[in-house]
Design a protein around this motif. Structure first.
Motif, mmCIF file in Angstrom:
data_model
loop_
_atom_site.group_PDB
_atom_site.id
_atom_site.type_symbol
_atom_site.label_atom_id
_atom_site.label_comp_id
_atom_site.label_asym_id
_atom_site.label_seq_id
_atom_site.Cartn_x
_atom_site.Cartn_y
_atom_site.Cartn_z
ATOM 1 N N ALA A 296 0.837 -1.199 0.000
ATOM 2 C CA ALA A 296 0.000 0.000 0.000
ATOM 3 C C ALA A 296 0.873 1.250 0.000
ATOM 4 C CB ALA A 296 -0.920 -0.022 1.203
ATOM 5 N N LYS A 297 1.942 1.185 0.791
ATOM 6 C CA LYS A 297 2.861 2.310 0.875
ATOM 7 C C LYS A 297 3.504 2.596 -0.475
ATOM 8 C CE LYS A 297 7.314 3.553 2.886
ATOM 9 N NZ LYS A 297 8.437 3.083 3.712
ATOM 10 N N GLU A 298 3.927 1.514 -1.178
ATOM 11 C CA GLU A 298 4.568 1.684 -2.474
ATOM 12 C C GLU A 298 3.596 2.275 -3.498
ATOM 13 O OE1 GLU A 298 5.954 -2.200 -3.337
ATOM 14 O OE2 GLU A 298 7.747 -2.065 -2.037
ATOM 15 N N ARG A 299 2.337 1.815 -3.472
ATOM 16 C CA ARG A 299 1.349 2.345 -4.427
ATOM 17 C C ARG A 299 1.072 3.813 -4.157
ATOM 18 N NH1 ARG A 299 -0.591 4.348 -7.716
ATOM 19 N NH2 ARG A 299 -2.349 3.868 -9.103
ATOM 20 N N ILE A 300 1.011 4.205 -2.916
ATOM 21 C CA ILE A 300 0.793 5.608 -2.551
ATOM 22 C C ILE A 300 1.971 6.455 -3.019
ATOM 23 C CG2 ILE A 300 0.594 7.178 -0.588
ATOM 24 C CD1 ILE A 300 -0.920 4.955 0.872
ATOM 25 N N GLU A 301 3.188 5.909 -2.879
ATOM 26 C CA GLU A 301 4.370 6.654 -3.315
ATOM 27 C C GLU A 301 4.351 6.879 -4.834
ATOM 28 O OE1 GLU A 301 7.548 4.268 -1.851
ATOM 29 O OE2 GLU A 301 7.559 5.178 0.164
ATOM 30 N N PHE A 303 1.624 7.155 -6.757
ATOM 31 C CA PHE A 303 0.623 8.201 -6.972
ATOM 32 C C PHE A 303 1.196 9.565 -6.626
ATOM 33 C CE2 PHE A 303 -2.778 10.903 -5.274
ATOM 34 C CZ PHE A 303 -3.611 10.963 -6.383
ATOM 35 N N GLN A 304 1.962 9.587 -5.527
ATOM 36 C CA GLN A 304 2.556 10.846 -5.083
ATOM 37 C C GLN A 304 3.526 11.389 -6.136
ATOM 38 O OE1 GLN A 304 5.139 10.555 -1.676
ATOM 39 N NE2 GLN A 304 4.663 12.632 -0.985
ATOM 40 N N GLN A 305 4.310 10.507 -6.768
ATOM 41 C CA GLN A 305 5.256 10.928 -7.791
ATOM 42 C C GLN A 305 4.535 11.485 -9.037
ATOM 43 O OE1 GLN A 305 8.586 11.186 -7.628
ATOM 44 N NE2 GLN A 305 8.414 10.500 -5.441
ATOM 45 N N ASN A 306 3.422 10.849 -9.375
ATOM 46 C CA ASN A 306 2.628 11.332 -10.532
ATOM 47 C C ASN A 306 2.090 12.726 -10.259
ATOM 48 O OD1 ASN A 306 3.094 9.027 -12.012
ATOM 49 N ND2 ASN A 306 1.175 8.020 -11.314
ATOM 50 N N VAL A 307 1.673 12.942 -9.016
ATOM 51 C CA VAL A 307 1.153 14.261 -8.655
ATOM 52 C C VAL A 307 2.260 15.304 -8.768
ATOM 53 C CG1 VAL A 307 0.206 15.657 -6.808
ATOM 54 C CG2 VAL A 307 -0.693 13.367 -7.234
ATOM 55 N N LYS A 308 3.449 14.982 -8.295
ATOM 56 C CA LYS A 308 4.571 15.911 -8.339
ATOM 57 C C LYS A 308 4.950 16.242 -9.785
ATOM 58 C CE LYS A 308 6.739 14.727 -3.929
ATOM 59 N NZ LYS A 308 7.951 14.198 -3.270
ATOM 60 N N MET A 335 -7.595 14.644 -16.371
ATOM 61 C CA MET A 335 -8.019 13.302 -16.783
ATOM 62 C C MET A 335 -7.072 12.246 -16.206
ATOM 63 S SD MET A 335 -9.067 14.047 -20.757
ATOM 64 C CE MET A 335 -9.248 12.318 -21.081
ATOM 65 N N GLN A 336 -5.777 12.542 -16.253
ATOM 66 C CA GLN A 336 -4.790 11.583 -15.734
ATOM 67 C C GLN A 336 -4.933 11.431 -14.211
ATOM 68 O OE1 GLN A 336 -0.731 12.590 -16.693
ATOM 69 N NE2 GLN A 336 0.079 10.869 -15.460
ATOM 70 N N LEU A 337 -5.120 12.571 -13.514
ATOM 71 C CA LEU A 337 -5.245 12.516 -12.049
ATOM 72 C C LEU A 337 -6.467 11.711 -11.637
ATOM 73 C CD1 LEU A 337 -4.133 13.449 -9.348
ATOM 74 C CD2 LEU A 337 -5.471 15.547 -9.564
ATOM 75 N N LYS A 338 -7.578 11.903 -12.394
ATOM 76 C CA LYS A 338 -8.804 11.152 -12.071
ATOM 77 C C LYS A 338 -8.580 9.659 -12.225
ATOM 78 C CE LYS A 338 -13.735 10.951 -13.120
ATOM 79 N NZ LYS A 338 -13.781 9.501 -13.144
ATOM 80 N N GLN A 339 -7.891 9.278 -13.330
ATOM 81 C CA GLN A 339 -7.608 7.859 -13.564
ATOM 82 C C GLN A 339 -6.715 7.282 -12.453
ATOM 83 O OE1 GLN A 339 -5.895 7.713 -17.478
ATOM 84 N NE2 GLN A 339 -7.854 8.078 -18.520
ATOM 85 N N ASP A 340 -5.677 8.064 -12.031
ATOM 86 C CA ASP A 340 -4.767 7.583 -10.982
ATOM 87 C C ASP A 340 -5.504 7.402 -9.632
ATOM 88 O OD1 ASP A 340 -2.657 7.516 -12.685
ATOM 89 O OD2 ASP A 340 -1.822 9.469 -12.088
ATOM 90 N N ILE A 341 -6.429 8.370 -9.360
ATOM 91 C CA ILE A 341 -7.179 8.265 -8.093
ATOM 92 C C ILE A 341 -8.100 7.063 -8.127
ATOM 93 C CG2 ILE A 341 -8.960 9.384 -6.713
ATOM 94 C CD1 ILE A 341 -7.655 12.068 -7.412
#
Length: 655
Positions: A296-301, A303-308, A335-341
């Motif tokens: 879970a931690k790795e998946r969150i990281e 997502f965090q990188q995509n946001v950055k 569109m990309q952020l919605k897909q990642d979320i």
């Protein structure tokens, strides 16, 4: 001629386990080398130069009183009397050994590790003597010892040795020897004893008269040897039983210790197994939960990188691109952020934060919080040892009563001799060793001679004296409403020495060597000599209890119209009762356990045989009798009455 006797155990010091050197005897008759006793006393008293009133015997632990309080620890042993019997045995043994040699050594010198040629021989002591020892031997053996030359001694070899006969020292008076015997007090006396403590005693006789041919005492001495055989046999059986019990106890100790060790180890092994099993399972569970959280931690990281990256891209386009390009980039990022979320929610839909909660089994909690011991061992006691000791004690007591013919209570006659009438009610009394009688008259203590003549009285601020008893040849106890006092007996006065605490309503009084027996209205207490309660007997009845003790140490007390006999440890031996004797107010016990009681309401005196099987009305014409008691020879009985004085009766056996 003397022959060698096997008495090594008699001449061996119990401290150094060597043959005695200058043997010194304590009042308890245990003997030690003078130097050994000196070292022991110094150790007991805490070093040289120390002073003390007493010290315990190394063998029996009986307290030995130091006669001179100024003596220091290193000089006390010097004042103890020598054991002349042991000395003579050693000298005889040395002489027997020396007689086997060609040269004859002086016995006393040889026993002191000196070799001095002998010149003389004492026929009574069967010992050789040098010139110096002859001089001192004549001084020491002042009676009829015959001393001959060694040459004459050689002619006497075939003759039997003279019986051992030495002068025994008095344990009470240093430098004095025992001379006579007081039959009434059963005491051996020196001249000082005779002049101070036995001046008025009537039955004084020599040792020669006591052992004369045909005398009762000569027969008793033979019986005493039989009693010793019996006592040795009983003691040997008791020792064997005690040894067997000790062996059994040691085996049980080892068995229980091994079983407890095994049981505890099994419990430890079980706990170790459960601990190991738990740790393995817990480790696996922890590993699985850790993997979930790590993913879970790795998946969150990610997502965090995509946001950055999106944030950085938008900023760059805003700085360098046209408004159109900014718009297009913004929409693409949305569109990309919605897909990642949506992807993140799908992947972490079942994920959660985790914590561990320990649930301990109630058994282990109980052990941890409440367990104070693994097992317990109970001591199961039986009275076998105590009963055997009582049996041995009863045999030993025979030593002191067998020289007087038992009284058959059914053949007993009484004759009134005289009376005294002090002022006030008489509630108690006791005979003194010299034959004087002390009476408690509620207002004071009054002392009379053996013929009933008034001598002196003593008033006390402590209250009204109720009862009294003898505890030594020079001391009595007196009970008052406020407790118990100890008094020293003087020629014309009684001096208070000590107050002993007790319940305030102390009345009946008796004493053994080590204990005080006190009768109260609801109970009877056995006290130590300093007043501590060591035993308690409950009783019935509204009137106060009268008490007595027998020669064997049993306690007698009134319980309504019964007389109860108990051992000091509380075991009831028997009861004595006669419906014709009512409201018992006095008890006396003779040497053989026959019980004399007074009936206050029935106006009579009854005597019971020791086993309670027979009883007889001894006096039937006396008003309100209370306390009763014997003189030292049990030939006279006094009876205190309420308001009618004190009456004296002689006791005689029918022909």
């Amino acid at each position: 001629m003397a022959t060698k006797i096997d008495h090594d155990d008699l001449v061996t010091c119990p401290i150094c386990y060597e043959q005695f050197t200058n043997p010194k005897c304590l009042p308890c008759n245990h003997t030690f080398c003078q130097s050994c006793l000196k070292s022991y006393i110094i150790t007991q008293l805490g070093g040289e130069g120390k002073q003390a009133k007493e010290f315990p015997c190394p063998v029996c632990r009986q307290e030995v009183t130091v006669t001179d309080p100024k003596l220091t620890s290193e000089s006390i042993a010097d004042t103890m009397p020598g054991n002349h019997v042991i000395t003579s045995l050693i000298e005889r043994s040395v002489q027997v050994s020396a007689s086997c040699e060609d040269e004859k050594w002086c016995g006393p010198c040889y026993s002191d590790n000196e070799k001095t040629l002998s010149v003389s021989w004492c026929t009574q002591c069967s010992e050789t003597l040098c010139e110096n020892c002859v001089k001192y031997h004549r001084r020491f053996r002042k009676s009829k010892h015959e001393i001959i030359s060694v040459e004459e001694m050689k002619k006497e070899k075939t003759k039997p040795a003279q019986p051992l006969d030495v002068e025994e020292p008095c344990m009470k008076h240093t430098g004095e020897v025992l001379k006579v015997y007081c039959v009434g007090h059963k005491e051996m006396c020196c001249v000082i004893c005779l002049a101070t403590s036995h001046r008025k005693c009537e039955q004084i006789t020599t040792f020669e008269e006591m052992v004369s041919t045909g005398s009762k005492n000569a027969e008793n001495m033979q019986n005493f040897a039989k009693h010793l055989d019996n006592l040795e046999e009983k003691t040997d059986k008791l020792r064997n039983k005690t040894d067997e019990n000790l062996t059994t106890l040691n085996n049980r100790h080892d068995e229980i210790s091994k079983k407890v060790t095994t049981t505890v180890q099994q419990a430890i092994d079980k706990l170790d197994h459960l601990r190991s099993s738990f740790l393995t399972t817990f480790k696996q569970m922890h590993k699985g939960e850790s993997i979930k959280l790590t993913e879970a931690k790795e998946r969150i990281e990610v997502f965090q990188q995509n946001v950055k990256k999106g944030k950085k891209l938008l900023k760059t386009v805003q700085e360098q691109g046209s408004p159109k390009q900014v718009f297009i980039t913004t929409e693409k990022l949305k569109m990309q952020l919605k897909q990642d979320i949506d992807s993140l929610q799908t992947e972490l839909n079942n994920a959660s934060f985790i914590d561990y909660n320990l649930r301990t089994d109630y058994v282990i909690e109980t052990i941890r919080n409440n367990l104070t011991s693994v097992v317990e061992v109970d001591i199961n006691q039986t009275l076998g040892l105590c009963s055997s000791l009582k049996e041995i004690s009863s045999i030993a007591n025979c030593f002191f009563i067998e020289d007087i013919e038992p009284i058959d209570v059914m053949k007993l006659e009484v004759h009134k001799e005289h009376s005294v009438k002090p002022n006030g009610e008489i509630t108690g009394g006791t005979y003194l060793p010299d034959g004087r009688l002390v009476l408690c008259c509620l207002t004071n203590l009054q002392v009379y001679d053996k013929d009933g003549n008034f001598l002196f009285d003593t008033s006390y601020k402590a209250g009204c004296p109720r009862d009294t008893c003898l505890i030594s040849s020079s001391e009595i106890l007196v009970s008052f409403g406020g407790g118990i006092n100890k008094y020293e007996i003087q020629q014309n006065e009684l001096n208070e020495k000590q107050k002993i605490s007790s319940k305030s309503d102390a009345w009946g009084l008796a004493a053994t060597k080590d204990n005080i027996i006190v009768g109260y209205t609801p109970e009877v207490d056995v006290l130590s000599m300093d007043g501590q309660v060591v035993q308690n007997f409950s009783r019935s009845g509204d009137h106060v209890s009268c008490v007595a003790v027998s020669l064997t140490g049993n306690v007698y007390y009134t319980d309504r119209n019964d007389v109860v006999c108990k051992t000091l440890d509380g075991r009831e031996v028997r009861r004595f009762t006669n419906p014709k004797v009512r409201n018992l107010t006095g008890i006396a016990i003779d040497k053989y356990g026959n019980v004399y009681v007074s009936g206050f309401d029935s106006n009579n005196i009854c005597v019971f045989s020791a086993d309670g099987s027979h009883s007889k009305m001894m006096i039937t014409d006396i008003n309100s009798p209370q306390n009763i008691g014997f003189n030292s020879t049990e030939t006279c009985l006094y009876v205190c009455t309420f308001g009618d004085g004190c009456h004296f009766y002689s006791l005689k056996k029918k022909d």
